[in-house]
Design an enzyme around this catalytic site. Structure first.
Site, PDB file in Angstrom:
ATOM      1  N   SER A  56       0.795  -1.232   0.000  1.00 13.87           N
ATOM      2  CA  SER A  56       0.000   0.000   0.000  1.00 13.87           C
ATOM      3  C   SER A  56       0.825   1.279   0.000  1.00 13.87           C
ATOM      4  CB  SER A  56      -0.965   0.008   1.187  1.00 13.87           C
ATOM      5  OG  SER A  56      -2.050  -0.861   0.936  1.00 13.87           O
ATOM      6  N   THR A  82       1.648   3.665   5.179  1.00 12.94           N
ATOM      7  CA  THR A  82       2.088   2.333   5.583  1.00 12.94           C
ATOM      8  C   THR A  82       1.797   1.337   4.461  1.00 12.94           C
ATOM      9  OG1 THR A  82      -0.052   1.963   6.627  1.00 12.94           O
ATOM     10  CG2 THR A  82       1.749   2.734   8.047  1.00 12.94           C
ATOM     11  N   GLY A  83       2.420   0.179   4.572  1.00 13.50           N
ATOM     12  CA  GLY A  83       2.156  -0.907   3.638  1.00 13.50           C
ATOM     13  C   GLY A  83       2.323  -2.239   4.333  1.00 13.50           C
TER      14      GLY A  83
END
Length: 284
Positions: A78, A219-220
């Site tokens: 993401s 964030t991911g």
């Protein structure tokens, strides 16, 4: 061990490596910097299975924990919503942050995804199905072209039938160094984008702010069956006061053995490191 490094240019990478070399420039005038690996470890993360890159735009000071991993490409998950948001607005695939998306009624595992929401909401909530609605509007060829213009990792979106998955499962991949090079251009507004796109997209990326400072980021979480879990936090800090004012681009990734306990550490590591560098107030 954290160190200041400058990597030689790679002919095959062309302009990308020019940007990376600039990001990894020396900082001869500053005192010996804090040990970033200590900041990482203080939040319960193993520096050997993670990496953090922090770059101050004004004087090109660079701090790195685990330089070898910093040069290794991983699926962006993401964190790719940063370039995707820019591309979607620039190309007109979305009208802007306020465009509304109607929920399709399909229940997904994140409660906040299961309702109508704007494109700005989708960025902040990491609503995957909305970005999976938008990327086909843009198309793989155009996405690939823009990612190349951004020098965004390998810029590989795969075949046309992978247009809703390529940033989640691959083949798109990017290193922490490359994330910082891209984010530095975004913070400087030197990406090939219109003023309108910057004005609409950048405010969506604010995660928090305080007196004299604003933090932008995403964030991911890569979660693919049969593969190691991976966490990211990338972005930049604009600090006009404090002990060490400036603009700091950063990228952190980590292996996650236990996502329930590890997910909060993505952002916590970066905040601690920025505080240790004097760029943010120390946590109480």
């Amino acid at each position: 061990m954290q160190r200041l490094i400058a990597r030689p240019s790679d002919i095959a990478a062309g302009l990308l490596m020019v940007a990376v070399t600039a990001v990894l420039g020396a900082c001869a005038s500053m005192a010996p910097p804090p040990e970033l690996s200590a900041s990482v470890a203080a939040e319960g993360v193993d520096p050997a299975t993670s990496t953090l890159v922090v770059y101050r735009l004004e004087d090109e000071c660079t701090w790195i924990s685990n330089p070898d991993r910093a040069a290794t490409r991983f699926t962006p998950a993401s964190t790719s919503k940063i370039p995707h948001t820019l591309i979607a607005i620039e190309t007109g695939a979305v009208t802007g942050p306020d465009e509304m998306f109607k929920w399709d009624g399909q229940k997904r595992f994140v409660d906040s995804w299961n309702e109508d929401q704007t494109f700005a909401d989708a960025f902040k909530r990491s609503t995957v199905w909305i970005f999976q609605t938008v990327t086909p509007r843009i198309g793989p060829a155009v996405l690939h072209d823009w990612l190349q213009q951004f020098d965004y990792g390998n810029a590989d979106v795969g075949p046309a039938d992978n247009v809703t998955q390529y940033w989640l499962t691959g083949p798109l991949a990017i290193s922490a160094e490359e994330q910082v090079a891209f984010l530095s251009r975004l913070a400087r507004r030197t990406l090939p984008l219109s003023a309108r796109t910057y004005d609409l997209a950048v405010p969506v990326m604010v995660t928090e702010s305080g007196e004299g400072w604003t933090l932008y980021g995403k964030t991911g979480w890569k979660s693919v069956d049969g593969e190691p879990e991976l966490g990211w936090f990338v972005g930049w800090l604009e600090q006009t006061g404090g002990e060490a004012p400036g603009t700091y681009a950063f990228a952190f990734n980590m292996d996650m053995a236990d996502p329930d306990s590890d997910l909060p550490k993505r952002k916590a590591v970066v905040l601690r490191a920025l505080a240790d560098l004097g760029a943010l107030p120390a946590a109480n």
